[in-house]
Design a protein around this motif. Sequence first.
Motif, PDB file in Angstrom:
ATOM      1  N   PRO A  72       0.796  -1.228   0.000  1.00  0.00           N
ATOM      2  CA  PRO A  72       0.000   0.000   0.000  1.00  0.00           C
ATOM      3  C   PRO A  72       0.832   1.284   0.000  1.00  0.00           C
ATOM      4  O   PRO A  72       0.365   2.318  -0.453  1.00  0.00           O
ATOM      5  CB  PRO A  72      -0.834  -0.103   1.276  1.00  0.00           C
ATOM      6  CG  PRO A  72      -0.889  -1.557   1.569  1.00  0.00           C
ATOM      7  CD  PRO A  72       0.412  -2.113   1.089  1.00  0.00           C
ATOM      8  N   ALA A  73       2.060   1.247   0.476  1.00  0.00           N
ATOM      9  CA  ALA A  73       2.904   2.447   0.483  1.00  0.00           C
ATOM     10  C   ALA A  73       3.214   2.935  -0.931  1.00  0.00           C
ATOM     11  O   ALA A  73       3.509   4.109  -1.137  1.00  0.00           O
ATOM     12  CB  ALA A  73       4.198   2.166   1.238  1.00  0.00           C
ATOM     13  N   GLN A  78       4.000   3.804  -8.082  1.00  0.00           N
ATOM     14  CA  GLN A  78       4.022   2.822  -9.164  1.00  0.00           C
ATOM     15  C   GLN A  78       2.808   1.916  -9.163  1.00  0.00           C
ATOM     16  O   GLN A  78       2.585   1.190 -10.113  1.00  0.00           O
ATOM     17  CB  GLN A  78       5.279   1.950  -9.036  1.00  0.00           C
ATOM     18  CG  GLN A  78       6.545   2.744  -8.953  1.00  0.00           C
ATOM     19  CD  GLN A  78       7.675   1.928  -8.371  1.00  0.00           C
ATOM     20  OE1 GLN A  78       7.462   0.895  -7.757  1.00  0.00           O
ATOM     21  NE2 GLN A  78       8.894   2.397  -8.562  1.00  0.00           N
ATOM     22  N   GLY A  79       2.064   1.919  -8.111  1.00  0.00           N
ATOM     23  CA  GLY A  79       0.951   0.997  -7.951  1.00  0.00           C
ATOM     24  C   GLY A  79       1.247   0.027  -6.837  1.00  0.00           C
ATOM     25  O   GLY A  79       2.389  -0.394  -6.655  1.00  0.00           O
ATOM     26  N   GLN A  80       0.217  -0.343  -6.109  1.00  0.00           N
ATOM     27  CA  GLN A  80       0.441  -1.193  -4.940  1.00  0.00           C
ATOM     28  C   GLN A  80       0.608  -2.664  -5.274  1.00  0.00           C
ATOM     29  O   GLN A  80       1.022  -3.441  -4.428  1.00  0.00           O
ATOM     30  CB  GLN A  80      -0.680  -1.000  -3.928  1.00  0.00           C
ATOM     31  CG  GLN A  80      -2.031  -1.512  -4.358  1.00  0.00           C
ATOM     32  CD  GLN A  80      -3.066  -1.319  -3.261  1.00  0.00           C
ATOM     33  OE1 GLN A  80      -2.745  -0.984  -2.130  1.00  0.00           O
ATOM     34  NE2 GLN A  80      -4.322  -1.523  -3.604  1.00  0.00           N
ATOM     35  N   TRP A  81       0.294  -3.083  -6.490  1.00  0.00           N
ATOM     36  CA  TRP A  81       0.382  -4.499  -6.868  1.00  0.00           C
ATOM     37  C   TRP A  81       1.620  -4.749  -7.703  1.00  0.00           C
ATOM     38  O   TRP A  81       1.976  -3.947  -8.564  1.00  0.00           O
ATOM     39  CB  TRP A  81      -0.847  -4.915  -7.666  1.00  0.00           C
ATOM     40  CG  TRP A  81      -2.079  -4.887  -6.845  1.00  0.00           C
ATOM     41  CD1 TRP A  81      -3.021  -3.906  -6.830  1.00  0.00           C
ATOM     42  CD2 TRP A  81      -2.484  -5.863  -5.898  1.00  0.00           C
ATOM     43  NE1 TRP A  81      -4.001  -4.221  -5.920  1.00  0.00           N
ATOM     44  CE2 TRP A  81      -3.699  -5.421  -5.341  1.00  0.00           C
ATOM     45  CE3 TRP A  81      -1.958  -7.066  -5.470  1.00  0.00           C
ATOM     46  CZ2 TRP A  81      -4.385  -6.138  -4.376  1.00  0.00           C
ATOM     47  CZ3 TRP A  81      -2.641  -7.776  -4.512  1.00  0.00           C
ATOM     48  CH2 TRP A  81      -3.839  -7.324  -3.976  1.00  0.00           C
ATOM     49  N   ARG A  93       3.715  -4.344 -12.752  1.00  0.00           N
ATOM     50  CA  ARG A  93       3.355  -3.521 -11.600  1.00  0.00           C
ATOM     51  C   ARG A  93       2.163  -2.681 -11.991  1.00  0.00           C
ATOM     52  O   ARG A  93       2.054  -2.253 -13.134  1.00  0.00           O
ATOM     53  CB  ARG A  93       4.525  -2.630 -11.204  1.00  0.00           C
ATOM     54  CG  ARG A  93       4.329  -1.904  -9.901  1.00  0.00           C
ATOM     55  CD  ARG A  93       5.556  -1.111  -9.540  1.00  0.00           C
ATOM     56  NE  ARG A  93       6.659  -1.913  -9.069  1.00  0.00           N
ATOM     57  CZ  ARG A  93       6.779  -2.413  -7.846  1.00  0.00           C
ATOM     58  NH1 ARG A  93       5.823  -2.210  -6.973  1.00  0.00           N
ATOM     59  NH2 ARG A  93       7.832  -3.106  -7.490  1.00  0.00           N
ATOM     60  N   GLY A  94       1.246  -2.461 -11.062  1.00  0.00           N
ATOM     61  CA  GLY A  94       0.080  -1.676 -11.403  1.00  0.00           C
ATOM     62  C   GLY A  94      -0.760  -1.278 -10.203  1.00  0.00           C
ATOM     63  O   GLY A  94      -0.509  -1.688  -9.081  1.00  0.00           O
ATOM     64  N   VAL A 100      -2.303  -6.940 -13.345  1.00  0.00           N
ATOM     65  CA  VAL A 100      -1.059  -7.508 -12.823  1.00  0.00           C
ATOM     66  C   VAL A 100      -1.071  -9.028 -12.950  1.00  0.00           C
ATOM     67  O   VAL A 100      -0.044  -9.647 -13.214  1.00  0.00           O
ATOM     68  CB  VAL A 100      -0.832  -7.054 -11.356  1.00  0.00           C
ATOM     69  CG1 VAL A 100       0.330  -7.774 -10.730  1.00  0.00           C
ATOM     70  CG2 VAL A 100      -0.609  -5.552 -11.308  1.00  0.00           C
ATOM     71  N   LEU A 101      -2.247  -9.644 -12.811  1.00  0.00           N
ATOM     72  CA  LEU A 101      -2.361 -11.100 -12.941  1.00  0.00           C
ATOM     73  C   LEU A 101      -2.439 -11.560 -14.396  1.00  0.00           C
ATOM     74  O   LEU A 101      -2.370 -12.757 -14.665  1.00  0.00           O
ATOM     75  CB  LEU A 101      -3.596 -11.599 -12.191  1.00  0.00           C
ATOM     76  CG  LEU A 101      -3.597 -11.412 -10.681  1.00  0.00           C
ATOM     77  CD1 LEU A 101      -4.891 -11.944 -10.096  1.00  0.00           C
ATOM     78  CD2 LEU A 101      -2.407 -12.081 -10.040  1.00  0.00           C
TER      79      LEU A 101
END
Length: 114
Positions: A72-73, A78-81, A93-94, A100-101
Amino acid sequence: MSNIHPFPVAQRWGGQVGFDRPELMRILDLYGRMVAAGLWRDYAIDLGRDAAVFSGFRRTAERPEFRIEKRPALRLRQGQWALIGEGGTVLKRGHELGPVLAPIERRLLKLVQN
């Protein structure tokens, strides 16, 4: 009279990062399809202060083939995932889980078509 005190969950765990129910359902759905295809046999979930990580393994004794991280930071940057490969490289990354999956799901579709 007795005093009612709140349960000290937030203080004890210190803001632990976890998966929401829809996120976990999406990840476990992918895991089930990977198991049905014979690609994965085990998984691990690591919940920490900075990140929540789901790892999919071909075999239990190996390194994970893919890791799905939620940090979450990084949600405003860049996105949390993040999707991380076996060698530790960031593959995708997204900001949302679905895109992302996508590389894992595409790989699964290629196996089904052949």
